[in-house]
Scaffold this motif. Structure first.
Motif, short mmCIF file in Angstrom:
data_model
loop_
_atom_site.label_atom_id
_atom_site.label_comp_id
_atom_site.label_asym_id
_atom_site.label_seq_id
_atom_site.Cartn_x
_atom_site.Cartn_y
_atom_site.Cartn_z
N PHE A 37 -8.84 18.02 -9.74
CA PHE A 37 -9.27 17.89 -8.54
C PHE A 37 -8.14 18.67 -7.58
CE2 PHE A 37 -10.36 16.04 -4.43
CZ PHE A 37 -11.72 15.65 -4.59
N GLY B 237 0.97 -1.08 0.08
CA GLY B 237 0.07 0.21 0.00
C GLY B 237 0.96 1.21 -0.15
N LYS C 253 -17.97 18.07 2.44
CA LYS C 253 -16.52 17.69 2.37
C LYS C 253 -15.97 17.43 3.79
CE LYS C 253 -12.64 17.50 0.04
NZ LYS C 253 -12.25 16.69 -0.77
N GLY D 238 1.09 3.64 -2.17
CA GLY D 238 0.67 5.11 -2.52
C GLY D 238 1.42 5.30 -3.71
N ILE E 109 -3.15 -2.71 -2.92
CA ILE E 109 -4.44 -1.76 -3.08
C ILE E 109 -3.96 -0.11 -3.19
CG2 ILE E 109 -5.82 -3.34 -1.93
CD1 ILE E 109 -5.72 -1.71 0.73
#
Ligand code: FAD
Length: 401
Positions: free
Chosen positions: A165, A107, A372, A109, A294
């Motif tokens: 984003f 994981g 948010k 990143g 993941i």
């Protein structure tokens, strides 16, 4: 029989939620679990733009990992992963230490994609980790201090590459930060420029028209110079060269042009596409039964063959399946196929506005900003229950000044 060893690499969204799942379900002594992360703190990646602008305190963005582990079922180890030998089942750390595993979860990143644009890798600032964003904030402060001495306008020209984003969220925080920084350094706000450079024809490609219009008019109202349909050709420490022939004098280009999987993944000799590891429907690395992957490090293809985006929402949902699948693997039980359920996307533009779509409903403005905050709170809830939500909200969120 020896107790099986489970090793989790990376304590981001994916690694931490997987750890929580294991803590909840593993029986005492059923497995020996080690969570390895570069630092002893977890940073909330979705809020890193706030660290860049100094609009949130470090305590709000970082959480001490050992405090998040509720039981002694998981051992935390601070260390930087350097490689993995999948034959001998050993993780190698930068310190020279080797950690044995029977089951591995990767994981690790994301990294930032700079697409080989000359000078960007060396001179632009990347929103990549807590450390990298703190370094940008310190650079911004130095520009304000130096401007007092030399009045060089390039020091207070802050450019953000990309109006997707992250770029939008970054601009939103800069809008909030500028007046406070100007007050602190006794500089008129009119001396500062915020510029958003985007290759596409509008901000937020892929978002609905209402969100795009809201964002563009919010930028206009707040004096942001929006340059759409504009490409960056080159970046030096003091200049950004644009494809419209303009040489923009700026010492701060914040790069939000895109992400890819952690570059370390390329060294692991695993099936990889576009910098991310190919995984199967059970979240295992393709062709491997004991290695899971993941989050942003993984490439999960939907039924239509398109990949899931690198988002926290995906990483969290995958972790909620990965934990039980790790346990099923070591118990020799049936694994569950991962299915993604998109709940919506909300991009903040500072503290008081946001845009997006939640459960099919288009939202913008203050209501979206509150939404948010609910999304951020939900993550804290999943991670540490109501106690963590209250603790984080009560923390004096004193921004830097
Ligand atoms: P990460 O959270 O990146 O965790 C990886 C962990 O691995 C880190 O703790 C890192 O320190 C550690 N690590 C890395 N390399 C090593 C190594 N060699 N050795 C040991 N440890 C290592 N997504 C959303 O869904 N919604 C949003 O609103 C949103 N906003 C965002 C805003 C910003 C500014 C950014 C940058 C991203 C945003 N995202 C958002 C995306 C989201 O943050 C990522 O998709 C998410 O963090 C991925 O989780 P992960 O667990 O895969 O990796």
């Amino acid at each position: 029989m020896q107790t099986p060893k489970v090793v989790i690499l990376g304590a981001g969204y994916g690694g931490l939620i997987t750890s929580r799942q294991l803590e909840k379900t593993l029986l005492n002594g059923e497995a020996q679990v080690t969570l390895i992360n570069k630092h002893d703190y977890h940073y909330i990646s979705t809020q890193l733009h706030k660290t860049v602008a100094g609009t949130a305190s470090d305590e709000k963005i970082t959480l001490h990992i050992p405090d998040l582990l509720k039981t002694d079922k998981i051992q935390f180890k601070k260390g930087t992963v350097q490689g993995v030998n999948f034959t001998s089942k050993k993780v190698q750390l930068e310190s020279g230490e080797f950690i044995d595993y029977d089951y591995l979860m990767i994981g690790l990143g994301f990294d930032v994609s700079t697409f080989g644009i000359p000078g960007v890798e060396e001179n632009a600032f990347k929103i990549k980790s807590f450390r990298s964003t703190k370094a940008i904030y310190n650079h911004v402060l130095r520009q304000f201090a130096a401007y007092k001495e030399d009045l060089d306008p390039s020091r207070l020209t802050f450019a953000v590459a990309g109006a997707g984003f992250t770029g939008i969220e970054m601009i939103g925080e800069l809008i909030e930060a500028m007046p406070k920084l100007c007050l602190k350094y006794d500089i008129p706000v009119s001396a500062t420029r915020i510029i958003n450079i985007e290759a596409s024809a509008s901000v937020l490609p892929g978002f609905n028209k209402e969100a795009i219009d809201f964002t563009e008019s919010y930028f206009k109202k707040n004096g942001v110079e929006l340059m759409t349909s504009t490409k960056i050709l080159e970046c030096s420490p003091t200049t950004i060269t644009l494809d419209n022939g303009e040489e923009l004098p700026s010492r701060t280009l914040i790069w939000s042009g895109g992400v890819r999987g952690n570059t370390l993944l390329e060294k692991l000799d695993l099936p990889i596409s576009k910098g991310r590891i190919n995984i199967d429907k059970f979240l295992r690395v393709q062709g491997m039964e004991n290695v899971f992957c993941i989050g942003d490090a993984a490439l999960f293809l939907k039924e239509d063959g398109t990949p899931l985006p690198p988002t926290a929402q995906v990483a969290i949902q995958q972790a909620e399946v990965c934990g039980p699948n790790l346990i099923a693997s070591l118990r020799g039980e049936q694994l569950k196929a991962f299915e993604y359920h998109h709940k919506g996307t909300v991009a903040s533009i500072g503290n008081k506005a946001a845009v997006g779509k939640v459960f099919g409903l288009k939202i913008s403005g203050l209501f979206a900003a509150l939404m948010k905050q609910v999304i951020e709170a939900r993550y804290l809830f999943v991670l540490g229950g109501p106690g963590l939500v209250i603790k984080q909200f009560l923390k004096i969120g004193k921004p830097h000044s």
